[in-house]
Design a protein around this motif. Structure first.
Motif, PDB file in Angstrom:
ATOM      1  N   VAL A  34       0.865  -1.175   0.000  1.00  0.00           N
ATOM      2  CA  VAL A  34       0.000   0.000   0.000  1.00  0.00           C
ATOM      3  C   VAL A  34       0.905   1.229   0.000  1.00  0.00           C
ATOM      4  O   VAL A  34       1.751   1.378   0.892  1.00  0.00           O
ATOM      5  N   VAL A  61      -1.906  -1.221  -3.940  1.00  0.00           N
ATOM      6  CA  VAL A  61      -2.873  -0.125  -3.854  1.00  0.00           C
ATOM      7  C   VAL A  61      -2.104   1.186  -3.731  1.00  0.00           C
ATOM      8  O   VAL A  61      -1.142   1.274  -2.964  1.00  0.00           O
ATOM      9  N   SER A  62      -2.529   2.194  -4.473  1.00  0.00           N
ATOM     10  CA  SER A  62      -1.938   3.534  -4.345  1.00  0.00           C
ATOM     11  C   SER A  62      -3.033   4.532  -4.019  1.00  0.00           C
ATOM     12  O   SER A  62      -4.089   4.551  -4.662  1.00  0.00           O
ATOM     13  N   SER A  71       2.516   4.809  -9.021  1.00  0.00           N
ATOM     14  CA  SER A  71       1.122   4.367  -8.970  1.00  0.00           C
ATOM     15  C   SER A  71       0.668   3.661 -10.242  1.00  0.00           C
ATOM     16  O   SER A  71      -0.347   2.970 -10.237  1.00  0.00           O
ATOM     17  N   ALA A  74      -0.057   0.065  -9.701  1.00  0.00           N
ATOM     18  CA  ALA A  74      -1.090  -0.332  -8.745  1.00  0.00           C
ATOM     19  C   ALA A  74      -2.241  -1.060  -9.427  1.00  0.00           C
ATOM     20  O   ALA A  74      -2.646  -0.714 -10.544  1.00  0.00           O
ATOM     21  N   ASP A  75      -2.765  -2.071  -8.745  1.00  0.00           N
ATOM     22  CA  ASP A  75      -3.981  -2.738  -9.209  1.00  0.00           C
ATOM     23  C   ASP A  75      -5.204  -1.878  -8.922  1.00  0.00           C
ATOM     24  O   ASP A  75      -6.198  -1.933  -9.648  1.00  0.00           O
ATOM     25  N   VAL A  76      -5.120  -1.089  -7.857  1.00  0.00           N
ATOM     26  CA  VAL A  76      -6.200  -0.182  -7.474  1.00  0.00           C
ATOM     27  C   VAL A  76      -5.587   1.169  -7.137  1.00  0.00           C
ATOM     28  O   VAL A  76      -4.668   1.238  -6.312  1.00  0.00           O
ATOM     29  N   VAL A  77      -6.080   2.227  -7.761  1.00  0.00           N
ATOM     30  CA  VAL A  77      -5.661   3.586  -7.446  1.00  0.00           C
ATOM     31  C   VAL A  77      -6.847   4.304  -6.817  1.00  0.00           C
ATOM     32  O   VAL A  77      -7.933   4.370  -7.412  1.00  0.00           O
ATOM     33  N   LEU A  78      -6.662   4.829  -5.612  1.00  0.00           N
ATOM     34  CA  LEU A  78      -7.721   5.517  -4.879  1.00  0.00           C
ATOM     35  C   LEU A  78      -7.366   7.003  -4.829  1.00  0.00           C
ATOM     36  O   LEU A  78      -6.565   7.431  -4.003  1.00  0.00           O
ATOM     37  N   LEU A 125      -8.544   1.360   4.452  1.00  0.00           N
ATOM     38  CA  LEU A 125      -7.313   0.594   4.254  1.00  0.00           C
ATOM     39  C   LEU A 125      -6.816   0.004   5.578  1.00  0.00           C
ATOM     40  O   LEU A 125      -6.338  -1.135   5.614  1.00  0.00           O
TER      41      LEU A 125
END
Length: 393
Positions: A34, A61-62, A71, A74-78, A125
């Motif tokens: 993360v 995750v970023s 980022s 990343a598989d998921v960027v928030l 998170l």
């Protein structure tokens, strides 16, 4: 792995790549990560190795407003909301202030339905990492409040010593859990009302009544209260540093014959984030190699011409900036540039990507006490780029 030391409970960033791409008898490598508001591919030495290591992770995750050099893996960027939709109370830069002041601003623009505030992103998170991903994010704020008050009432010098934590929690105000936590920190702080012990002291309500902030006067001495040393005194020469003095003395005798590289941060960029804002680029905010006129004349380098800089970790080419702002024998490249990797969505920064100064560094060269990378005073070779090579590039 090198078993690098911790500093203040944190591992050095220079260990991240090896923690991901190296398995040992002592344990498996890191497989999930993360990343919050950081771009270590540009800010850590040997970014190429870290770039490859991040690509090998099982999950990443970023929390970042940009798809940047880090980022993009990343598989998921928030993405957190922009400043106009975020509350603000300064913690970081107030530590550099020359006068005590305090201010809090609620968001100027409300969040769109369904969009999470940055505090909710981080809370979720935390819950996911602790196996409580189905819980209400407000549980994180409640836990922090309970733990903080529980410690405060047991501290003999606290203004709330001996009081009931539940009664104190009921007095907190705010429209959200993060605001209640801010109210808590203000009231327990040196200028706070101490939950009624110091009438007229700081509370969230008082800050909201003063939207332009409150001037608390000049800085005040705090010693010895913040000291956490065993002796209770300022230890100017603790044992680990004293033991390292022979190495330091020897290093001073071994001055490199070549130029030494130091970094710099521009006022309008500070790091890689602001390079994608057109109003903050241009002018003096450029990725140039600064060198002294005496060194430029010796090396046959003219202002504005491309120069090749070679260090233990690699080589880059950047425009020369001849200036007496640096000392003879010293050259300087700014931190946070190198926006030319594929998959990065920084359209404006990509028009003038610059070069990554940390790619010049030897990632294995570390400060022995903290394990942090050596970023300054690094020997480099500098040479003008021949005209024929400039034409080819």
């Amino acid at each position: 792995m090198r078993r690098l030391p911790e500093a203040k409970g944190e591992l050095p960033l220079s260990a991240l790549a090896e923690e991901i791409d190296t398995a040992t008898d002592e344990g498996e490598p890191v497989r999930a990560l993360v990343v919050v508001a950081a771009n270590p591919v540009l800010s850590a030495p040997d970014g190429d190795r870290l770039d490859k290591a991040l690509d090998s992770l099982d999950f990443m995750v970023s929390v970042d407003p940009y798809l940047n050099e880090t980022s993009r893996h990343a598989d998921v960027v928030l993405p957190p909301p922009p400043p106009s939709q975020s509350p603000h109370h300064d913690f970081a830069f107030n530590t550099l202030a020359v006068r005590n002041q305090v201010r809090y601003s609620r968001p100027a623009v409300p969040l769109e339905p369904g969009r999470m505030a940055e505090t909710e992103i981080l809370a979720r998170l935390v819950l996911a990492a602790t196996g409580m991903h189905g819980a209400d994010p407000a549980a994180v704020d409640a836990m922090v409040v309970d733990q903080t008050l529980g410690k405060a009432v047991q501290e003999p010098h606290s203004p709330v010593h001996g009081r009931d934590p539940g009664d104190l929690a009921a007095q907190l105000t705010g429209e959200s859990g993060p605001e209640r936590r801010l109210d808590l920190m203000l009231r327990l702080g040196p200028y706070g009302d101490g939950f009624g012990v110091r009438p007229g002291g700081l509370t969230l309500r008082r800050l909201l009544d003063h939207p332009h902030g409150i001037d608390l006067g000049p800085l005040q001495p705090r010693l010895p209260q913040p000291l956490k040393t065993v002796s209770g005194k300022v230890e100017l020469l603790p044992a680990p540093i004293a033991g390292d003095l022979p190495r330091l003395r020897e290093a001073m005798r071994e001055r490199p014959a070549s130029l030494v590289l130091v970094g710099r941060r521009h006022l309008r960029s500070n790091n890689s984030w602001m390079h994608n804002v057109p109003a903050l680029t241009g002018g003096s905010n450029r990725c140039t190699l600064q060198l002294h006129p005496r060194d430029a004349a010796r090396l046959g380098i003219a202002d504005g011409e491309p120069v090749r800089v070679k260090g233990a970790g690699g080589a880059v080419t950047a425009p020369a900036e001849v200036t007496d702002a640096v000392r003879p024998g010293v050259v300087s490249l700014p931190h946070g540039w190198g926006h030319d990797r594929p998959g990065v969505r920084l359209s404006h920064a990509g028009t003038d990507p610059g070069v990554n100064v940390n790619q010049l560094l030897d990632g294995s060269l570390l400060d022995p006490l903290s394990g942090n990378a050596v970023l300054n005073g690094v020997p480099v070779e500098v040479a003008a780029v021949p005209d024929e090579l400039t034409t080819l590039t």
